[in-house]
Structure formats: C-alpha cells, structure tokens
Design an enzyme around this catalytic site. Structure first.
Site, PDB file in Angstrom:
ATOM      1  N   HIS A 142       0.913  -0.914   0.145  1.00  0.00           N
ATOM      2  CA  HIS A 142       0.047   0.131   0.347  1.00  0.00           C
ATOM      3  C   HIS A 142       1.106   0.850   0.500  1.00  0.00           C
ATOM      4  O   HIS A 142       1.632   1.625   1.053  1.00  0.00           O
ATOM      5  CB  HIS A 142      -0.939   0.036   1.196  1.00  0.00           C
ATOM      6  CG  HIS A 142      -2.079   1.140   1.233  1.00  0.00           C
ATOM      7  ND1 HIS A 142      -3.776   0.490   0.436  1.00  0.00           N
ATOM      8  CD2 HIS A 142      -1.737   2.123   1.340  1.00  0.00           C
ATOM      9  CE1 HIS A 142      -3.803   2.070   0.681  1.00  0.00           C
ATOM     10  NE2 HIS A 142      -3.237   2.607   1.712  1.00  0.00           N
ATOM     11  N   HIS A 146      -3.845   4.693  11.453  1.00  0.00           N
ATOM     12  CA  HIS A 146      -2.811   5.062  11.105  1.00  0.00           C
ATOM     13  C   HIS A 146      -2.988   6.705  12.280  1.00  0.00           C
ATOM     14  O   HIS A 146      -4.149   7.482  12.590  1.00  0.00           O
ATOM     15  CB  HIS A 146      -2.020   5.204  10.092  1.00  0.00           C
ATOM     16  CG  HIS A 146      -3.085   6.114   9.134  1.00  0.00           C
ATOM     17  ND1 HIS A 146      -4.162   5.930   8.696  1.00  0.00           N
ATOM     18  CD2 HIS A 146      -3.310   7.536   8.933  1.00  0.00           C
ATOM     19  CE1 HIS A 146      -4.660   6.521   7.729  1.00  0.00           C
ATOM     20  NE2 HIS A 146      -4.160   7.842   8.164  1.00  0.00           N
ATOM     21  N   ASP A 156      -5.146  16.678  10.385  1.00  0.00           N
ATOM     22  CA  ASP A 156      -6.602  16.289   9.992  1.00  0.00           C
ATOM     23  C   ASP A 156      -6.970  15.355   8.596  1.00  0.00           C
ATOM     24  O   ASP A 156      -6.198  15.932   7.357  1.00  0.00           O
ATOM     25  CB  ASP A 156      -7.325  17.194  10.218  1.00  0.00           C
ATOM     26  CG  ASP A 156      -7.328  17.654  11.425  1.00  0.00           C
ATOM     27  OD1 ASP A 156      -7.201  17.347  12.339  1.00  0.00           O
ATOM     28  OD2 ASP A 156      -8.654  18.171  12.301  1.00  0.00           O
ATOM     29  N   HIS A 162      -6.999   6.405  13.634  1.00  0.00           N
ATOM     30  CA  HIS A 162      -7.626   5.877  12.127  1.00  0.00           C
ATOM     31  C   HIS A 162      -8.015   5.417  11.845  1.00  0.00           C
ATOM     32  O   HIS A 162      -6.316   4.964  11.134  1.00  0.00           O
ATOM     33  CB  HIS A 162      -8.476   7.315  11.121  1.00  0.00           C
ATOM     34  CG  HIS A 162      -8.165   7.486  10.434  1.00  0.00           C
ATOM     35  ND1 HIS A 162      -7.090   9.030  10.657  1.00  0.00           N
ATOM     36  CD2 HIS A 162      -7.351   7.357   9.676  1.00  0.00           C
ATOM     37  CE1 HIS A 162      -6.944   9.147   9.859  1.00  0.00           C
ATOM     38  NE2 HIS A 162      -6.765   8.343   8.722  1.00  0.00           N
TER      39      HIS A 162
HETATM   40 FE   LIG Z   1      -5.406   8.935   6.928  1.00  0.00          FE
END
Ligand SMILES: [Fe+2]
Length: 386
Positions: free
Chosen positions: A263, A300, A306, A336
């Site tokens: 990824h 992560h 943000d 998140h």
């Molecule tokens: Fe992210």
C-alpha cells in the site's frame, strides 16, 4: 499555473506600446503573485482596467463561524442533507469545515452569477460532484463537467454560468494559494514524465476576445468581507494575454493513479498542494500486488494531520455507512483506519472503484453549525467491534 499560454494581440515586449488599428492605446493589466516575484499574466484591455466606483456589494456567500467546541471524535457529515440557498454560487456557498488555511464547503447553484466575482482572499478549487456549465473570465471561457476540478486564481474576476439541471459542488478556498506539488515538476517547471498527469490533461481557457454581457458590477471578497464596485464599461475587454496565471479545469479521472507492491501512502495521490493542505484524488485503480498485500489503508495516527474525505462514488473499501456526498473528518490526536471487517476483507482484492477527494490539513479543521446539522451521530462508535 501549468505552462505559459499566449492568445490574441500582444506587444512585442512587456510594457511597450500596443495600439488598435485606429491608433488607440491598449491598457496592460499585470496579474502578479507573491508581489512581483512569482508567476504572472499580462492582459491587454481596450479600456483602463482600474476604473471602479465603490458601490454596494449586494452579494456574497456565508462565511464560516465556529460551532461550540465538542469532544475529539471521528465525524461523518452527510453533505447531501445540508440545505443550500437557491440562486447563484456567489450567494449560495455553505461552509462546513475550515481552518486558517482552507474553507471547505458546498454549493448547489441554480442560476448564473449576476455580477462578476473576484476572491482576493484565496485561490479557489471547485470539485463538480454533479453538474456542468461555463466559467467565464476575461482570459477566456472554460467548460466544466461532472468530475472536474475547476481552479480559479486569487483575484481573477469570473462568473459561473451553470447548465440547467442539478449542480452540486465541493468548494475549497485556499488562503495560501494552490499549486501543482513541486515533486511533480522537473527543473524547468515542466510536469515530469512520471508525474500523475501531463500538460495535456489540463483544460485551458478558450480565449474569445472582447465581450460585453451588459454586466457592470464587480464584487470582491477581501479580508472576509464582500465589497461592491460599478464600472462604466465591460471588463471583458481583453484583446490578448500571455502568462501562467489563469484558471483551468482538471478532470479527476485524468489523474494517473499508482499501485505498488504494498500500500502506498496518500502522498502518491497528491494532486494539488496548498498552504497547510494537500488535495489528493482517489480514482479507480488496480491495488497492491504483493501476494500477501493488505490493500485496505492501514490504521494510522498522523499526529499532525486532520483527514477530510469527500466521497463521490464507487466502493469505499475501508469504510461502511458512507455514500456519495459523504464527508468524513478524522482529526489528528486519535488513530483512524478501516471499519471492522474491511481490513481483512481486502486481502486478495485486485482493484477498487472508489472515487473521492481527500485533503490532509496540518491545522485542525473546525465544523460549522451547518455541518453539525448533517452529522451522522453513530459514526465514532461504528469503528468498534468486528
Ligand atoms: Fe488517514
């Protein structure tokens, strides 16, 4: 600011005489950036471009005001549930999230702008979620379609003329400007051969020459206020121009995505850079090809970013409960990642059809009351379990 363009009548050197067939002098207007040190465009007008009388503004869109402070949490706003005023975009934009660098909002204009508008506070980037139409400027006309980004440089006056039918836009004001990420350019400013787009992927203005639409009103946004001016003649009186400051359209599907053995981080999807923000395009693509690759984004904690995502269409492999027009806001300070089940389910997948616009911002994004009115209250807890 993709490359120098040149249209129409030009003097052989900067700041030298250009006359029409009757001997009338043309008037230069230099559109400059970073004082006189950065990119610029020089346009030639039939009349003096700086004859403006102060008048009432009468138009302007809502400015962001803070909602009460709330607990830190992952948020989901359904932008399709946010009411927007009927009328032109100059009156109809609704800000949803903002900080000192960017204002992110939506608009659903159903009428052409009745005046010319110039945003002297910010470069502007619109993403056309639904709709099509025309952007008119003194440097030329630009057609836009669904799935296009529209870039307008700070200080250039313009008018949107939407086609009939539903328009739905994501609107980005970037107070520190928007530019092509430096890593996609070579030493002479050309887009690198391995950049995710080429010069051919950008739609440039079609110069149409002097025009009079009968509009004599200009509204300028400066320092958070809307200021009106009247003019004696049409400001669309440009006979020629050259330079690198101009509006353009970039169809998001012209972005050439990358896939890696494993990824790749969002930087590889970087499309436009702004002060304090990176705009990324997630477009349909094949995914990572290591036999044990986990194509779904890994959880992560990006302590200084943000994350804002505007979901357009396709399957969002990492998220549940979001759909076209959804906006997720994952703030710095808490990790998140994918929804329960998504991470595991992605193993072995070969492609994704997701289409989304993402911004990573370095300063925290604050919601407006309009955003709170369209919030999905169960989103933070939807990451629990699995
Ligand atoms: Fe992210």
């Amino acid at each position: 600011m993709i490359e120098r363009l040149a249209f129409g009548e030009l003097a052989p050197k900067h700041h030298t005489v250009l006359r029409d067939a009757k001997g009338n002098l043309r008037w230069e207007e230099c559109l400059t950036r970073r004082g006189f040190d950065g990119p610029y465009t020089i346009a030639y007008h039939e009349r003096r471009p700086h004859e403006h009388r102060v008048a009432s503004a009468e138009h302007g869109f809502a400015l962001p005001t803070p909602a009460p402070q709330r607990p830190l949490a992952k948020r989901h706003y359904r932008s399709t549930s946010v009411p927007t005023p009927s009328g032109p975009q100059i009156d109809g934009r609704v800000p949803l999230l903002y900080n000192g660098d960017v204002v992110l909002g939506i608009a659903r204009p159903d009428a052409p702008d009745p005046v010319y508008f110039s945003n002297a506070d910010a470069d502007e980037l619109f993403y056309v979620f639904e709709g099509s139409g025309l952007l008119r400027t003194m440097l030329g006309d630009l057609r836009y379609e669904k799935d296009d980004y529209i870039y307008v440089p700070r200080g250039l006056f313009y008018r949107f003329i939407p086609d009939a039918g539903l328009q739905s836009w994501l609107c980005i004001e970037a107070m520190g400007g928007i530019h092509i990420p430096r890593q996609w350019r070579n030493d002479v400013g050309q887009l690198r051969m391995d950049a995710p787009y080429s010069h051919r992927d950008f739609k440039k203005p079609t110069f149409v020459g002097p025009m009079d639409e009968g509009i004599r009103k200009l509204v300028v946004k400066r320092d958070g206020g809307f200021h009106g001016f009247s003019m004696e003649h049409s400001p669309l009186d440009v006979v020629g121009w050259d330079g690198t400051v101009y509006p353009f359209v970039f169809p998001i599907l012209n972005f050439q995505p990358r896939a890696g053995l494993v990824h790749l981080p969002p930087d590889w999807h970087g499309t436009f850079a702004a002060r304090g923000a990176l705009v990324c395009s997630f477009v349909p693509r094949v995914v990572d090809f290591h036999p044990q690759a986990i194509p779904c984004p890994y959880p992560h904690s990006s302590y200084d970013c943000d994350e804002f995502i505007f979901y357009c269409r396709g399957n969002f492999t990492s998220r549940r409960g979001v759909g076209p027009g959804s906006i997720s806001h994952h703030p710095a300070g808490i990790p998140h990642g994918p929804h329960p089940g998504s991470y595991e389910a992605s193993i072995g997948t070969k492609e994704t059809s997701e289409l989304a616009v993402m911004l990573d911002t370095f300063d925290p994004l604050l919601p407006t009351e309009a955003a709170l009115g369209a919030e999905d209250p169960g989103y933070q807890d939807s990451f629990i379990g699995g």
